[in-house]
Design an enzyme around this catalytic site. Structure first.
Site, PDB file in Angstrom:
ATOM      1  N   LEU A 135       3.973 -27.496  12.277  1.00  0.00           N
ATOM      2  CA  LEU A 135       4.275 -26.095  12.018  1.00  0.00           C
ATOM      3  C   LEU A 135       2.980 -25.409  11.620  1.00  0.00           C
ATOM      4  O   LEU A 135       2.134 -25.997  10.931  1.00  0.00           O
ATOM      5  CB  LEU A 135       5.296 -25.942  10.883  1.00  0.00           C
ATOM      6  CG  LEU A 135       6.729 -26.403  11.139  1.00  0.00           C
ATOM      7  CD1 LEU A 135       7.569 -26.178   9.884  1.00  0.00           C
ATOM      8  CD2 LEU A 135       7.344 -25.669  12.322  1.00  0.00           C
ATOM      9  N   ASP A 136       2.817 -24.152  12.023  1.00  0.00           N
ATOM     10  CA  ASP A 136       1.670 -23.372  11.567  1.00  0.00           C
ATOM     11  C   ASP A 136       1.623 -23.342  10.050  1.00  0.00           C
ATOM     12  O   ASP A 136       2.660 -23.407   9.377  1.00  0.00           O
ATOM     13  CB  ASP A 136       1.761 -21.924  12.081  1.00  0.00           C
ATOM     14  CG  ASP A 136       1.445 -21.804  13.557  1.00  0.00           C
ATOM     15  OD1 ASP A 136       0.955 -22.781  14.152  1.00  0.00           O
ATOM     16  OD2 ASP A 136       1.711 -20.723  14.118  1.00  0.00           O
ATOM     17  N   ARG A 137       0.429 -23.196   9.530  1.00  0.00           N
ATOM     18  CA  ARG A 137       0.246 -23.163   8.071  1.00  0.00           C
ATOM     19  C   ARG A 137       1.093 -22.071   7.421  1.00  0.00           C
ATOM     20  O   ARG A 137       1.643 -22.264   6.329  1.00  0.00           O
ATOM     21  CB  ARG A 137      -1.240 -22.935   7.746  1.00  0.00           C
ATOM     22  CG  ARG A 137      -1.576 -23.018   6.250  1.00  0.00           C
ATOM     23  CD  ARG A 137      -3.066 -22.832   6.039  1.00  0.00           C
ATOM     24  NE  ARG A 137      -3.478 -21.481   6.350  1.00  0.00           N
ATOM     25  CZ  ARG A 137      -3.470 -20.467   5.468  1.00  0.00           C
ATOM     26  NH1 ARG A 137      -3.051 -20.651   4.220  1.00  0.00           N
ATOM     27  NH2 ARG A 137      -3.883 -19.280   5.837  1.00  0.00           N
ATOM     28  N   LEU A 138       1.235 -20.930   8.080  1.00  0.00           N
ATOM     29  CA  LEU A 138       1.952 -19.807   7.470  1.00  0.00           C
ATOM     30  C   LEU A 138       3.463 -19.869   7.696  1.00  0.00           C
ATOM     31  O   LEU A 138       4.201 -19.081   7.106  1.00  0.00           O
ATOM     32  CB  LEU A 138       1.399 -18.483   8.003  1.00  0.00           C
ATOM     33  CG  LEU A 138      -0.074 -18.212   7.687  1.00  0.00           C
ATOM     34  CD1 LEU A 138      -0.477 -16.832   8.208  1.00  0.00           C
ATOM     35  CD2 LEU A 138      -0.360 -18.315   6.199  1.00  0.00           C
ATOM     36  N   THR A 139       3.921 -20.770   8.561  1.00  0.00           N
ATOM     37  CA  THR A 139       5.346 -20.898   8.850  1.00  0.00           C
ATOM     38  C   THR A 139       5.982 -21.911   7.916  1.00  0.00           C
ATOM     39  O   THR A 139       5.440 -23.003   7.728  1.00  0.00           O
ATOM     40  CB  THR A 139       5.567 -21.333  10.305  1.00  0.00           C
ATOM     41  OG1 THR A 139       4.932 -20.398  11.178  1.00  0.00           O
ATOM     42  CG2 THR A 139       7.042 -21.404  10.637  1.00  0.00           C
TER      43      THR A 139
END
Length: 293
Positions: A135-139
């Site tokens: 998962l993306d860091r911000l997700t």
């Protein structure tokens, strides 16, 4: 996709595996000293640098260009991510967590110790823990790990083949336009060195089903990706005039300080569902998170 690379000759230490370095070729100790200075020389002297076949590098070791050595990297200073990682499910094979916003899945760039992988290895005492996907860091949301090296490939292959059904939730404060549900197709390209991915003319390689959730005009959407391009969901919603609340990249780049956790991206990996590659049993995991008002 599953990796067929041979295991590293050094074990995981304090949650972090050794770094793999490609050499220019020649005397290894001299090359490391030239490239990395006294700290590298000290690691050679301490016997902490190994070749790919497990031999200890010393002052006499010579390797050809393209060969690899393994060592433990010096960790950069990192801002602690002040959020826990709730465990949704744990058995002998899998650990499934509800990843918080702002925490990268695994070490990359300036995020090393402050990643879900390293923190969970330390907290759970599982040195072979490995993510089956990212998962993306911000997700935030559901993130699946395997507990042993021999399990990693079959679960990673599920994700690579698109055999995992994923659903995300997103929120956008922009007024909706058009009818929903809507199938968004486009060609998304992410170039090295560019923060943003972009849509380009050509055959589409990204596809997302976007559904508006009740009540109408709530600004909440269910996103079902049928492909997995970098930043796909963020790009597709922005292309509909519905940029995700808290997004520092789309539609425009916004500078955010490394210690600013005040505005999370309103994107949540809400649900994962698949048939287990070993048992054939249906597995379904759902995040317990909700967007803050």
């Amino acid at each position: 996709m599953a990796s067929h690379r041979r295991p590293a000759p050094l074990p995981v230490r304090d949650g972090l595996g050794p770094a793999r370095l490609r050499l220019h070729g020649g005397p290894v100790a001299a090359e490391l000293r030239d490239r990395f200075g006294a700290a590298a020389a000290a690691k050679v002297a301490a016997g902490e640098v190994l070749t790919a076949d497990g031999a200890v590098v010393d002052e006499t070791t010579v390797l050809p260009a393209g060969a690899h050595i393994f060592w433990y990297r010096e960790l950069p200073d990192e801002v602690p991510v002040p959020f826990d990682i709730p465990v949704l499910h744990r058995d002998d094979d899998l650990v499934v967590v509800d990843k918080p916003h702002f925490l990268a899945t695994m070490p990359r760039g300036r995020h090393v110790a402050q990643t879900a992988l390293v923190r969970l290895r330390r907290e759970l005492g599982l040195p072979e823990l490995s993510p089956a996907h990212r998962l993306d860091r911000l997700t935030a949301g559901v993130l699946l790990f395997t507990t042993r090296r021999e399990l990693r490939g079959p679960y990673q292959t599920l994700f690579a083949r698109g055999a995992v059904r994923k659903q995300y939730l997103a929120r956008s404060s922009a007024p909706p336009t058009g009818e929903f549900p809507r199938l968004v197709r486009s060609r998304i390209v992410k170039r090295r060195g560019c923060l943003q991915a972009c849509e380009e003319p050509g055959e589409h390689n990204a596809e997302t089903l976007v559904e508006a959730l009740d009540p109408p005009n709530s600004g909440c959407y269910r996103l079902t990706p049928r492909t997995g391009r970098t930043h796909q969901l963020r790009v597709h919603l922005a292309s509909l005039g519905l940029p995700i609340d808290g997004d520092p990249l789309y539609p425009r780049v916004v500078e955010v300080a490394a210690d600013d956790f005040s505005t999370p991206l309103c994107l949540l990996a809400h649900r994962l569902e698949f048939e287990d590659p070993f048992t054939g049993r249906r597995r379904c995991f759902v995040s317990g998170r909700a967007f803050q008002r």
